[in-house]
Scaffold this active site. Structure first.
Site, PDB file in Angstrom:
ATOM      1  N   TYR A 118      19.922 -37.180  28.150  1.00 32.01           N
ATOM      2  CA  TYR A 118      18.718 -36.458  28.521  1.00 32.01           C
ATOM      3  C   TYR A 118      17.952 -36.056  27.255  1.00 32.01           C
ATOM      4  CZ  TYR A 118      20.823 -36.701  33.100  1.00 32.01           C
ATOM      5  OH  TYR A 118      21.383 -37.172  34.259  1.00 32.01           O
TER       6      TYR A 118
ATOM      7  N   GLN B 143      21.867 -23.716  33.668  1.00 27.36           N
ATOM      8  CA  GLN B 143      21.719 -24.823  32.730  1.00 27.36           C
ATOM      9  C   GLN B 143      20.244 -25.205  32.706  1.00 27.36           C
ATOM     10  OE1 GLN B 143      22.634 -29.162  33.287  1.00 27.36           O
ATOM     11  NE2 GLN B 143      24.359 -28.653  31.940  1.00 27.36           N
TER      12      GLN B 143
ATOM     13  N   PRO C 110      28.318 -27.614  35.509  1.00 25.66           N
ATOM     14  CA  PRO C 110      27.024 -27.885  36.161  1.00 25.66           C
ATOM     15  C   PRO C 110      27.057 -29.220  36.879  1.00 25.66           C
ATOM     16  CG  PRO C 110      26.877 -28.271  33.804  1.00 25.66           C
ATOM     17  CD  PRO C 110      28.229 -27.675  34.048  1.00 25.66           C
ATOM     18  N   MET C 111      26.614 -29.224  38.140  1.00 32.48           N
ATOM     19  CA  MET C 111      26.628 -30.449  38.946  1.00 32.48           C
ATOM     20  C   MET C 111      25.344 -30.555  39.752  1.00 32.48           C
ATOM     21  SD  MET C 111      30.585 -30.427  40.207  1.00 32.48           S
ATOM     22  CE  MET C 111      30.615 -28.630  40.383  1.00 32.48           C
ATOM     23  N   THR C 112      24.548 -31.557  39.449  1.00 28.91           N
ATOM     24  CA  THR C 112      23.275 -31.755  40.138  1.00 28.91           C
ATOM     25  C   THR C 112      23.506 -32.101  41.601  1.00 28.91           C
ATOM     26  OG1 THR C 112      22.173 -32.455  38.127  1.00 28.91           O
ATOM     27  CG2 THR C 112      21.184 -33.152  40.199  1.00 28.91           C
TER      28      THR C 112
ATOM     29  N   HIS D 262      21.049 -28.089  28.080  1.00 27.99           N
ATOM     30  CA  HIS D 262      21.649 -29.396  28.346  1.00 27.99           C
ATOM     31  C   HIS D 262      21.233 -30.362  27.248  1.00 27.99           C
ATOM     32  CE1 HIS D 262      23.354 -32.777  30.226  1.00 27.99           C
ATOM     33  NE2 HIS D 262      22.974 -32.590  31.474  1.00 27.99           N
ATOM     34  N   GLY D 263      22.183 -30.650  26.360  1.00 37.58           N
ATOM     35  CA  GLY D 263      21.920 -31.578  25.268  1.00 37.58           C
ATOM     36  C   GLY D 263      22.836 -32.780  25.304  1.00 37.58           C
ATOM     37  N   ALA D 264      23.185 -33.246  26.511  1.00 37.20           N
ATOM     38  CA  ALA D 264      24.187 -34.304  26.660  1.00 37.20           C
ATOM     39  C   ALA D 264      23.652 -35.464  27.505  1.00 37.20           C
ATOM     40  CB  ALA D 264      25.447 -33.721  27.309  1.00 37.20           C
ATOM     41  N   HIS D 265      24.461 -36.523  27.567  1.00 35.67           N
ATOM     42  CA  HIS D 265      24.353 -37.585  28.571  1.00 35.67           C
ATOM     43  C   HIS D 265      23.064 -38.385  28.560  1.00 35.67           C
ATOM     44  CE1 HIS D 265      27.126 -34.641  30.982  1.00 35.67           C
ATOM     45  NE2 HIS D 265      27.720 -35.148  29.923  1.00 35.67           N
TER      46      HIS D 265
END
Length: 346
Positions: free
Chosen positions: A154, A106, A29-31, A149-152
């Site tokens: 957020y 995602q 996944p890439m915003t 999305h449970g990373a970074h």
């Protein structure tokens, strides 16, 4: 990029529940912020279709936001709610499926604007329900699963990390209590989609604000952290690292995906500068791109079944045909990831 090793391991089929993938390559996944007012258009459908028709086994979309006021402050990040946005995602799904691809969205909440301590239990319940509603819509639209999305750093990760979660109720305290919000989200999504619809959870040790952060300092702590997430209904863990080749703990060569699979028995996705010689933040922090790099080490790990799937980010962002070029040995045709190449995208 040179590789002396067979890439056959990357092109073996794999199944996640009842979803069959033709190979082990996942589009990370890439915003991109290419969805005006949150609505993905035909260009977004074309973007994902190009990767699917060029051999990507599974596409994970850019982060899509749930229906909650705090979920995003960026107007061009795609929504996963509202009739117009969901119609746009239906066109994306159809475009990918028409060329034989598989795709999951995602699902994302970008984080509390203040601190997670400020959310009441009623606030939390509303957010959990918004995640579940998004999961339900994904199944209705024909997606092949979902990724949470449970990373970074957020929202879900803000609850995980002790430095951003100082709550003293059931959602904070020790490591297990800090997983409660995530387990409620996962369980609600599972109820919404049923037992056979794949649920992927992306998590990381590092945060956007701290590359050296650790949720778990040891394998034993990581096992304690992962167990309630498995029990809640995760099918696959997407283990985000900046460099896939770096060991997660001293005394072992296993990376985060390797340890996660070893400890849980669940399939894992590895990610982090795959096919490139620099970590993904260097373009933004230093203006640096990255050259194509050998993937022999990656393939060796895959053959040892350290992990099951390989997520490719920037290499696929800049080169839609990366997977087919790797498969066919057309390495001289691979496009390096540079700022100039990025500017010419889409």
């Amino acid at each position: 990029m040179n590789t002396s090793q067979s890439v056959q391991a990357l092109f073996k089929p794999f199944a996640i529940r009842n979803v069959n993938l033709t190979n082990r390559i996942v589009m990370a996944p890439m915003t991109r912020q290419f969805s005006p007012n949150g609505v993905p258009g035909s260009d977004v459908a074309d973007y994902y279709r190009r990767r699917a028709e060029n051999g990507v086994g599974l596409i994970v979309t850019e982060g899509t936001i749930i229906d909650h006021p705090d979920s995003s402050n960026q107007i061009n990040v795609p929504h996963f709610y509202g009739e117009t946005a969901l119609e746009g995602w239906k066109r994306v799904v159809d475009a990918v499926h028409e060329v034989g691809g598989r795709i999951i969205p995602q699902i994302w909440h970008m984080g509390a604007r203040g601190n997670v301590n400020e959310y009441s239990e009623a606030d939390i319940a509303a957010i959990v329900e918004a995640f579940a509603q998004a999961a339900s819509e994904a199944k209705r639209l024909g997606f092949d699963g979902i990724e949470l999305h449970g990373a970074h750093g957020y929202l879900i990760d803000q609850f995980f990390w002790e430095k951003t979660n100082s709550r003293t109720d059931q959602y904070g305290g020790d490591m297990i209590k800090r997983t409660r919000f995530a387990t409620e989200v996962i369980a609600a999504c599972r109820r919404a989609v049923g037992p056979e619809f794949p649920i992927v959870l992306r998590f990381s040790q590092w945060k956007s604000s701290s590359y050296t952060a650790k949720l778990a300092e040891t394998p034993a702590q990581l096992e304690r952290f992962l167990e309630p997430l498995v029990d809640a209904g995760v099918d696959v863990f997407h283990c985000s690292t900046r460099r896939f080749w770096e060991p997660e703990f001293e005394g072992s060569d296993l990376n985060l995906a390797g340890w996660t699979k070893k400890l849980t028995g669940k399939p894992t996705i590895t990610v982090g500068s795959v096919g490139l010689n620099g970590d993904f933040m260097s373009l933004f922090t230093e203006g640096k791109g990255a050259e194509n790099a050998k993937i022999d080490g990656l393939i060796e790990r895959l053959e040892r079944e350290e992990f099951d799937l390989v997520a490719v980010g920037r290499a696929l962002l800049v080169d839609p045909a990366w997977a087919n070029k790797i498969r066919d040995g057309r390495l001289e045709e691979l496009i390096p990831f540079t700022s100039e190449a990025v500017k010419s995208l889409y």
